[in-house]
Design a protein around this motif. Structure first.
Motif, PDB file in Angstrom:
ATOM      1  N   TRP A 174      -7.230   7.971   2.510  1.00 44.53           N
ATOM      2  CA  TRP A 174      -6.352   6.949   1.957  1.00 44.53           C
ATOM      3  C   TRP A 174      -5.539   6.244   3.024  1.00 44.53           C
ATOM      4  O   TRP A 174      -5.315   5.029   2.935  1.00 44.53           O
ATOM      5  CB  TRP A 174      -5.459   7.518   0.856  1.00 44.53           C
ATOM      6  N   TYR A 224      -5.836   2.278   3.336  1.00 38.71           N
ATOM      7  CA  TYR A 224      -4.665   1.422   3.203  1.00 38.71           C
ATOM      8  C   TYR A 224      -4.490   0.540   4.449  1.00 38.71           C
ATOM      9  O   TYR A 224      -4.092  -0.622   4.337  1.00 38.71           O
ATOM     10  CB  TYR A 224      -3.404   2.244   2.935  1.00 38.71           C
ATOM     11  N   CYS A 278       0.833  -1.208   0.000  1.00 38.33           N
ATOM     12  CA  CYS A 278       0.000   0.000   0.000  1.00 38.33           C
ATOM     13  C   CYS A 278       0.864   1.253   0.000  1.00 38.33           C
ATOM     14  O   CYS A 278       0.543   2.234  -0.672  1.00 38.33           O
ATOM     15  CB  CYS A 278      -0.933  -0.011   1.214  1.00 38.33           C
TER      16      CYS A 278
END
Length: 154
Positions: free
Chosen positions: A48, A52, A13
């Motif tokens: 994000w 992740y 990630c």
């Protein structure tokens, strides 16, 4: 073993996340017309980071479990499309091509959610926020393309 798997997924990630740093939206994106519901800038890194972490936990929960090959294939597909979208949209400024990529990303996230659920329900649930966010991102990609038909390089 969970923490080893989690770390490996998190590194994957992190590699995908570097495209955000390499292809900053910058002045080009700031100058585009956007819909009224465009999320504020601060929301992107917060969202994000959370996504992740959720993806990494989901992958770690199913890794090593009998019958987890298909969920892991979908995990790999979604992170590949995730990594590809940013340089195509922000780097190459190809909004149409990015829209195609995000459709495949959406399908890969849906596949990951369903197949992870079949092996571990919590792992499947961890993909729900990601699917919701990619749905918003796809709608935003389409809206920005429609509002700026001449701004795309393709």
């Amino acid at each position: 073993m969970f923490w080893v798997y989690f770390s490996l997924f998190l590194v994957s990630c992190g590699a995908a996340a570097t495209t955000g740093a390499m292809f900053d939206p910058g002045k080009w994106y700031d100058g585009l017309n956007k819909p009224s519901w465009n999320p504020p800038k601060w929301m992107f890194p917060v969202t994000w980071t959370t996504l992740y972490l959720c993806m990494s936990v989901a992958g770690a929960r199913v890794a090593g479990i009998e019958g987890a090959a298909l969920p892991l294939v979908f995990w790999a597909m979604q992170i590949a499309f995730n990594t590809l979208w940013t340089p195509v949209f922000f780097g190459l400024r190809r909004m149409r091509a990015a829209l195609i990529i995000i459709i495949f990303l959406w399908l890969a996230v849906l596949g990951a959610m369903v197949t992870h659920w079949q092996v571990d329900q919590i792992a499947g649930l961890l993909f729900v926020p990601y699917l919701a966010w990619v749905s918003v991102a796809a709608a935003l990609n389409l809206s920005v393309l429609r509002l700026n038909p001449d701004a795309s390089a393709d």
